[in-house]
Scaffold this motif. Sequence first.
Motif, PDB file in Angstrom:
ATOM      1  N   UNK A   1       0.831  -1.201   0.000  1.00 49.42           N
ATOM      2  CA  UNK A   1       0.000   0.000   0.000  1.00 49.42           C
ATOM      3  C   UNK A   1       0.872   1.259   0.000  1.00 49.42           C
ATOM      4  N   UNK A   2       0.639   2.130  -0.977  1.00 46.12           N
ATOM      5  CA  UNK A   2       1.358   3.412  -1.077  1.00 46.12           C
ATOM      6  C   UNK A   2       2.877   3.236  -0.952  1.00 46.12           C
ATOM      7  N   UNK A   3       3.408   2.273  -1.663  1.00 44.13           N
ATOM      8  CA  UNK A   3       4.831   1.950  -1.554  1.00 44.13           C
ATOM      9  C   UNK A   3       5.721   3.134  -1.960  1.00 44.13           C
ATOM     10  N   UNK A   4       5.426   3.744  -3.088  1.00 45.21           N
ATOM     11  CA  UNK A   4       6.241   4.868  -3.574  1.00 45.21           C
ATOM     12  C   UNK A   4       6.282   5.987  -2.543  1.00 45.21           C
ATOM     13  N   UNK A   5       5.118   6.305  -1.989  1.00 48.89           N
ATOM     14  CA  UNK A   5       5.034   7.394  -1.022  1.00 48.89           C
ATOM     15  C   UNK A   5       5.792   7.054   0.264  1.00 48.89           C
ATOM     16  N   UNK A   6       5.644   5.817   0.735  1.00 43.96           N
ATOM     17  CA  UNK A   6       6.342   5.397   1.953  1.00 43.96           C
ATOM     18  C   UNK A   6       7.857   5.408   1.751  1.00 43.96           C
ATOM     19  N   UNK A   7       8.289   5.011   0.567  1.00 45.74           N
ATOM     20  CA  UNK A   7       9.721   5.024   0.281  1.00 45.74           C
ATOM     21  C   UNK A   7      10.268   6.449   0.281  1.00 45.74           C
ATOM     22  N   UNK A   8       9.489   7.383  -0.243  1.00 42.53           N
ATOM     23  CA  UNK A   8       9.899   8.790  -0.214  1.00 42.53           C
ATOM     24  C   UNK A   8      10.069   9.269   1.220  1.00 42.53           C
ATOM     25  N   UNK A   9       9.089   8.947   2.054  1.00 40.67           N
ATOM     26  CA  UNK A   9       9.133   9.358   3.462  1.00 40.67           C
ATOM     27  C   UNK A   9      10.327   8.721   4.165  1.00 40.67           C
ATOM     28  N   UNK A  10      10.542   7.427   3.939  1.00 39.29           N
ATOM     29  CA  UNK A  10      11.644   6.714   4.582  1.00 39.29           C
ATOM     30  C   UNK A  10      12.998   7.288   4.178  1.00 39.29           C
ATOM     31  N   UNK A  11      13.155   7.581   2.894  1.00 34.54           N
ATOM     32  CA  UNK A  11      14.416   8.139   2.403  1.00 34.54           C
ATOM     33  C   UNK A  11      14.696   9.497   3.028  1.00 34.54           C
ATOM     34  N   UNK A  12      13.656  10.326   3.139  1.00 33.03           N
ATOM     35  CA  UNK A  12      13.811  11.641   3.757  1.00 33.03           C
ATOM     36  C   UNK A  12      14.153  11.479   5.243  1.00 33.03           C
ATOM     37  N   UNK A  13      13.519  10.535   5.901  1.00 33.18           N
ATOM     38  CA  UNK A  13      13.752  10.323   7.333  1.00 33.18           C
ATOM     39  C   UNK A  13      15.193   9.923   7.622  1.00 33.18           C
ATOM     40  N   UNK A  14      15.769   9.101   6.747  1.00 32.47           N
ATOM     41  CA  UNK A  14      17.153   8.651   6.937  1.00 32.47           C
ATOM     42  C   UNK A  14      18.123   9.826   6.955  1.00 32.47           C
ATOM     43  N   UNK A  15      17.794  10.875   6.212  1.00 31.14           N
ATOM     44  CA  UNK A  15      18.654  12.064   6.177  1.00 31.14           C
ATOM     45  C   UNK A  15      18.742  12.740   7.540  1.00 31.14           C
ATOM     46  N   UNK A  16      17.826  12.416   8.442  1.00 30.89           N
ATOM     47  CA  UNK A  16      17.802  13.027   9.774  1.00 30.89           C
ATOM     48  C   UNK A  16      18.428  12.120  10.833  1.00 30.89           C
ATOM     49  N   UNK A  17      19.009  11.017  10.401  1.00 32.99           N
ATOM     50  CA  UNK A  17      19.715  10.107  11.309  1.00 32.99           C
ATOM     51  C   UNK A  17      21.208  10.379  11.207  1.00 32.99           C
TER      52      UNK A  17
ATOM     53  N   UNK B   1      23.579   8.350  16.879  1.00 30.57           N
ATOM     54  CA  UNK B   1      22.216   8.596  17.346  1.00 30.57           C
ATOM     55  C   UNK B   1      21.677   7.369  18.068  1.00 30.57           C
ATOM     56  N   UNK B   2      20.793   7.605  19.001  1.00 28.17           N
ATOM     57  CA  UNK B   2      19.992   6.544  19.617  1.00 28.17           C
ATOM     58  C   UNK B   2      18.569   6.778  19.142  1.00 28.17           C
ATOM     59  N   UNK B   3      18.029   5.846  18.386  1.00 29.34           N
ATOM     60  CA  UNK B   3      16.725   6.075  17.771  1.00 29.34           C
ATOM     61  C   UNK B   3      15.747   4.943  18.069  1.00 29.34           C
ATOM     62  N   UNK B   4      14.463   5.278  17.940  1.00 31.48           N
ATOM     63  CA  UNK B   4      13.389   4.292  18.019  1.00 31.48           C
ATOM     64  C   UNK B   4      12.761   4.172  16.635  1.00 31.48           C
ATOM     65  N   UNK B   5      12.523   2.942  16.214  1.00 31.35           N
ATOM     66  CA  UNK B   5      11.751   2.671  15.002  1.00 31.35           C
ATOM     67  C   UNK B   5      10.554   1.819  15.403  1.00 31.35           C
ATOM     68  N   UNK B   6       9.371   2.249  15.045  1.00 33.01           N
ATOM     69  CA  UNK B   6       8.177   1.486  15.427  1.00 33.01           C
ATOM     70  C   UNK B   6       7.958   0.323  14.450  1.00 33.01           C
ATOM     71  N   UNK B   7       6.775  -0.275  14.509  1.00 30.63           N
ATOM     72  CA  UNK B   7       6.499  -1.458  13.696  1.00 30.63           C
ATOM     73  C   UNK B   7       5.782  -1.132  12.390  1.00 30.63           C
ATOM     74  N   UNK B   8       5.856   0.102  11.953  1.00 30.22           N
ATOM     75  CA  UNK B   8       5.206   0.482  10.699  1.00 30.22           C
ATOM     76  C   UNK B   8       6.021   0.012   9.499  1.00 30.22           C
ATOM     77  N   UNK B   9       5.366  -0.121   8.353  1.00 32.96           N
ATOM     78  CA  UNK B   9       6.091  -0.506   7.143  1.00 32.96           C
ATOM     79  C   UNK B   9       7.056   0.601   6.726  1.00 32.96           C
ATOM     80  N   UNK B  10       6.724   1.855   7.013  1.00 32.58           N
ATOM     81  CA  UNK B  10       7.617   2.960   6.670  1.00 32.58           C
ATOM     82  C   UNK B  10       8.916   2.866   7.471  1.00 32.58           C
TER      83      UNK B  10
END
Length: 259
Positions: free
Chosen positions: A74-90, A94-103
């Motif tokens: 579901x909404x793979x292209x959009x989720x990939x865009x969000x994930x790629x942008x998020x990685x730029x903020x890591x 860092x000590x980070x939390x990732x939840x159980x979402x597909x993103x």
Amino acid sequence: MLVAERHEKIVEVVNDKGSIRVSELSQLFGVTEETIRRDLERLETDGKLRRSHGGAVSVKTTEAEAPYTEREITNVKEKMEVATEAIAHVKVNDRIILDASTTAWYMAKRLPDMPLTVVTNSMKVAMELASREKIKVISVGGTLLSKSLSFVGPQAEQALESYYVNKAFVSCQGIHPERGLSDSNEMQALVKKKMIEMSETVYLLVDYSKYGVKAFSRIDSTEAVDYVITDSKTNTTQLEPFKDREITFIRANEGTVHL
């Protein structure tokens, strides 16, 4: 078969299976994939189903936690865009939390192997990061939800209280200016709330389909979020209701959105 009859049958099949691919529908009804895509577009406009990457998902799954296999398409292209942008903020160390979402899982798949500590309740995320030599993975236990392949419940929440991270990357089923953040599963919502509480900075990962949605279980208010990372398909009209909130919206491929 008349178009209206085909549309009715498509909705029945999607509701029965939960999700289905365009190629399967094309074979089932003996029409081209392009015809099926037009059918799905019309049915989504009418609110009868939701289009996904290469197929369709039943709208009935929006009020119950959808299986991971359905959310993956579901909404793979959009989720990939969000994930790629998020990685730029890591950043390194860092000590980070990732939840159980597909993103979050898409984030894990693309995270470079650098010194990090990752706390997660997701089996998929933990397994994805297991081969990274420089990333320390801490997986919290609890009650296993088979649909999301994640751990929830009092044990998971208690385990999270043992840690404090500088960044949390979480998603949800809906973000609403009054309702706040919400999810379909109550136990999942409680874990996400605890993740937010245990984090210095909170990044919410949502695509265009999550705005204005009020799911069953409330996670927290929008004030609990520092940044919202969204996809390029999200338009300014969807963000306008949040312009008076102290949230920074970041649109993939564009950067900070000024409301």
